[in-house]
Design a protein around this motif. Sequence first.
Motif, PDB file in Angstrom:
ATOM      1  N   PHE A  64       0.823  -1.202   0.000  1.00  0.00           N
ATOM      2  CA  PHE A  64       0.000   0.000   0.000  1.00  0.00           C
ATOM      3  C   PHE A  64       0.861   1.259   0.000  1.00  0.00           C
ATOM      4  O   PHE A  64       0.628   2.194  -0.770  1.00  0.00           O
ATOM      5  CB  PHE A  64      -0.904  -0.047   1.238  1.00  0.00           C
ATOM      6  CG  PHE A  64      -1.859   1.096   1.379  1.00  0.00           C
ATOM      7  CD1 PHE A  64      -3.040   1.131   0.655  1.00  0.00           C
ATOM      8  CD2 PHE A  64      -1.598   2.130   2.269  1.00  0.00           C
ATOM      9  CE1 PHE A  64      -3.939   2.182   0.810  1.00  0.00           C
ATOM     10  CE2 PHE A  64      -2.487   3.175   2.425  1.00  0.00           C
ATOM     11  CZ  PHE A  64      -3.659   3.206   1.695  1.00  0.00           C
ATOM     12  N   ASP A  65       1.885   1.305   0.873  1.00  0.00           N
ATOM     13  CA  ASP A  65       2.772   2.465   0.920  1.00  0.00           C
ATOM     14  C   ASP A  65       3.705   2.500  -0.280  1.00  0.00           C
ATOM     15  O   ASP A  65       4.040   3.585  -0.783  1.00  0.00           O
ATOM     16  CB  ASP A  65       3.585   2.460   2.213  1.00  0.00           C
ATOM     17  CG  ASP A  65       2.745   2.773   3.440  1.00  0.00           C
ATOM     18  OD1 ASP A  65       1.730   3.482   3.299  1.00  0.00           O
ATOM     19  OD2 ASP A  65       3.100   2.314   4.540  1.00  0.00           O
ATOM     20  N   VAL A  66       4.134   1.343  -0.723  1.00  0.00           N
ATOM     21  CA  VAL A  66       5.009   1.269  -1.905  1.00  0.00           C
ATOM     22  C   VAL A  66       4.313   1.876  -3.118  1.00  0.00           C
ATOM     23  O   VAL A  66       4.945   2.524  -3.961  1.00  0.00           O
ATOM     24  CB  VAL A  66       5.420  -0.195  -2.175  1.00  0.00           C
ATOM     25  CG1 VAL A  66       6.069  -0.357  -3.548  1.00  0.00           C
ATOM     26  CG2 VAL A  66       6.384  -0.675  -1.084  1.00  0.00           C
ATOM     27  N   ALA A  67       2.995   1.681  -3.200  1.00  0.00           N
ATOM     28  CA  ALA A  67       2.238   2.234  -4.325  1.00  0.00           C
ATOM     29  C   ALA A  67       2.304   3.756  -4.353  1.00  0.00           C
ATOM     30  O   ALA A  67       2.268   4.362  -5.426  1.00  0.00           O
ATOM     31  CB  ALA A  67       0.779   1.771  -4.257  1.00  0.00           C
ATOM     32  N   ILE A  68       2.412   4.401  -3.176  1.00  0.00           N
ATOM     33  CA  ILE A  68       2.557   5.853  -3.125  1.00  0.00           C
ATOM     34  C   ILE A  68       3.901   6.248  -3.715  1.00  0.00           C
ATOM     35  O   ILE A  68       4.004   7.202  -4.501  1.00  0.00           O
ATOM     36  CB  ILE A  68       2.434   6.365  -1.680  1.00  0.00           C
ATOM     37  CG1 ILE A  68       1.060   6.001  -1.085  1.00  0.00           C
ATOM     38  CG2 ILE A  68       2.677   7.873  -1.621  1.00  0.00           C
ATOM     39  CD1 ILE A  68      -0.109   6.618  -1.803  1.00  0.00           C
ATOM     40  N   CYS A  69       4.955   5.515  -3.344  1.00  0.00           N
ATOM     41  CA  CYS A  69       6.288   5.786  -3.897  1.00  0.00           C
ATOM     42  C   CYS A  69       6.268   5.656  -5.412  1.00  0.00           C
ATOM     43  O   CYS A  69       6.825   6.498  -6.135  1.00  0.00           O
ATOM     44  CB  CYS A  69       7.311   4.818  -3.314  1.00  0.00           C
ATOM     45  SG  CYS A  69       7.465   4.811  -1.514  1.00  0.00           S
ATOM     46  N   LYS A  70       5.636   4.612  -5.907  1.00  0.00           N
ATOM     47  CA  LYS A  70       5.588   4.380  -7.350  1.00  0.00           C
ATOM     48  C   LYS A  70       4.811   5.476  -8.066  1.00  0.00           C
ATOM     49  O   LYS A  70       5.193   5.914  -9.165  1.00  0.00           O
ATOM     50  CB  LYS A  70       4.953   3.013  -7.633  1.00  0.00           C
ATOM     51  CG  LYS A  70       5.835   1.831  -7.262  1.00  0.00           C
ATOM     52  CD  LYS A  70       5.166   0.513  -7.632  1.00  0.00           C
ATOM     53  CE  LYS A  70       6.083  -0.672  -7.347  1.00  0.00           C
ATOM     54  NZ  LYS A  70       5.440  -1.963  -7.712  1.00  0.00           N
ATOM     55  N   ALA A  71       3.717   5.924  -7.452  1.00  0.00           N
ATOM     56  CA  ALA A  71       2.902   6.965  -8.076  1.00  0.00           C
ATOM     57  C   ALA A  71       3.689   8.269  -8.188  1.00  0.00           C
ATOM     58  O   ALA A  71       3.622   8.957  -9.218  1.00  0.00           O
ATOM     59  CB  ALA A  71       1.623   7.185  -7.272  1.00  0.00           C
ATOM     60  N   VAL A  72       4.437   8.618  -7.141  1.00  0.00           N
ATOM     61  CA  VAL A  72       5.238   9.845  -7.174  1.00  0.00           C
ATOM     62  C   VAL A  72       6.351   9.720  -8.210  1.00  0.00           C
ATOM     63  O   VAL A  72       6.625  10.654  -8.968  1.00  0.00           O
ATOM     64  CB  VAL A  72       5.812  10.164  -5.780  1.00  0.00           C
ATOM     65  CG1 VAL A  72       6.777  11.339  -5.846  1.00  0.00           C
ATOM     66  CG2 VAL A  72       4.682  10.468  -4.797  1.00  0.00           C
ATOM     67  N   ALA A  73       7.003   8.550  -8.268  1.00  0.00           N
ATOM     68  CA  ALA A  73       8.056   8.334  -9.265  1.00  0.00           C
ATOM     69  C   ALA A  73       7.499   8.434 -10.675  1.00  0.00           C
ATOM     70  O   ALA A  73       8.136   9.000 -11.574  1.00  0.00           O
ATOM     71  CB  ALA A  73       8.715   6.969  -9.048  1.00  0.00           C
ATOM     72  N   ALA A  74       6.305   7.900 -10.884  1.00  0.00           N
ATOM     73  CA  ALA A  74       5.678   7.977 -12.204  1.00  0.00           C
ATOM     74  C   ALA A  74       5.365   9.419 -12.570  1.00  0.00           C
ATOM     75  O   ALA A  74       5.588   9.857 -13.705  1.00  0.00           O
ATOM     76  CB  ALA A  74       4.401   7.134 -12.224  1.00  0.00           C
ATOM     77  N   ALA A  75       4.845  10.174 -11.602  1.00  0.00           N
ATOM     78  CA  ALA A  75       4.496  11.571 -11.854  1.00  0.00           C
ATOM     79  C   ALA A  75       5.724  12.412 -12.178  1.00  0.00           C
ATOM     80  O   ALA A  75       5.699  13.243 -13.088  1.00  0.00           O
ATOM     81  CB  ALA A  75       3.773  12.154 -10.638  1.00  0.00           C
ATOM     82  N   VAL A  76       6.824  12.179 -11.447  1.00  0.00           N
ATOM     83  CA  VAL A  76       8.016  13.026 -11.557  1.00  0.00           C
ATOM     84  C   VAL A  76       9.001  12.536 -12.606  1.00  0.00           C
ATOM     85  O   VAL A  76       9.555  13.319 -13.377  1.00  0.00           O
ATOM     86  CB  VAL A  76       8.703  13.115 -10.184  1.00  0.00           C
ATOM     87  CG1 VAL A  76      10.047  13.832 -10.280  1.00  0.00           C
ATOM     88  CG2 VAL A  76       7.795  13.814  -9.176  1.00  0.00           C
ATOM     89  N   LEU A  77       9.229  11.209 -12.628  1.00  0.00           N
ATOM     90  CA  LEU A  77      10.264  10.641 -13.494  1.00  0.00           C
ATOM     91  C   LEU A  77       9.701   9.836 -14.661  1.00  0.00           C
ATOM     92  O   LEU A  77      10.457   9.412 -15.537  1.00  0.00           O
ATOM     93  CB  LEU A  77      11.200   9.757 -12.667  1.00  0.00           C
ATOM     94  CG  LEU A  77      11.943  10.454 -11.523  1.00  0.00           C
ATOM     95  CD1 LEU A  77      12.700   9.434 -10.675  1.00  0.00           C
ATOM     96  CD2 LEU A  77      12.884  11.523 -12.055  1.00  0.00           C
TER      97      LEU A  77
END
Length: 345
Positions: A64-77
């Motif tokens: 669940f928390d990892v998905a937040i990291c992935k979403a931010v990485a997708a948005a930024v990178l």
Amino acid sequence: MRNKLFPASVAAMATAMVMGPVAAIADEGDTLAQVRERDMLNCGVNTGLVGFAAPDANGNWSGFDVAICKAVAAAVLGDTSKVKYVPTTGQSRFTALESGEVDLLARNSTWTFQRDVSMKFSFTAVNYYDGQGFMVRKDLGVTSAMDLDDKTICVQSDTSTQMNLADWFRANNLTYQVVHVDSNSEGEQQYMAGACDAYTTDASGLAATRAAFADPDNHVILPEIISKEPLAPAVRHGDDNWADIVRWTLFALISAEEYGVTSANLEELSKSSNNPDVQRMLGISDDYGAMMGLDREWAKRAIAASGNYGEIFAANIGEQTPIGLPRGLNALWTQGGLMYAMPFR
């Protein structure tokens, strides 16, 4: 002369007022620029809590928390694989964030006054409304937290959990013996070894811990919830733009569920939706990304990473998973819960 100089001095003061904070932020570090330069998001996560953040045998993280990291990485990178997961304990998590070891802390952390104000972290938005509970072995014969008088309790040191435990027992005129642990894994080990009668942490963490047991049915999570634990991703004070990026990435995931935007229909709706909020969020009608230094499809990529908030919840910790958490307070506001994103307008 006075009339001519006064406007100039006002202009100089205005320039200083505008440039001062910008210079300060630059001195402290532009997190977005740093993440882009290294081409990697450093995300602080739990050392291993099934359903929230845990690596598999090959070192691939999920939860669940990892998905937040992935979403931010997708948005930024633009790439969900560009995340370095940094395992942190209850003691090390805030040091890792403060020191710059991690850009974002997405690790079952409660938003409190002291952490927000005194420790100078910005909690971007609540991603899980939780509360502290207790887990005991079924054969202990305990059915209520009120029955834990004079029992031994395992609790993670230097956490709000430890403070809540002391406050609740004192308020109810009960006594207990404490067994300090440094991490959830150590708490699990001590509890299973019989070093304590009960283990206390966030109720979601108890459910995740119990799900990993070989005999989960032999352990009971007691009905009492003794605290409010709003869990939220955190960043450092002093970089408002980075805080905005993390906050609105989470809001995009929540809004997507509310608007019926899923990983399956994302492409279709990005072309055909007539909802003005969806059009703005997905960059169809407006370029909101430019306001944060991102491109117009940042939110679209964030949603595509792991799905909307409801999809992420269901896949990692929902009722059809071994953890089996109901939506409860984490249902959308339109469905009786507290999950509410600020509007895209």
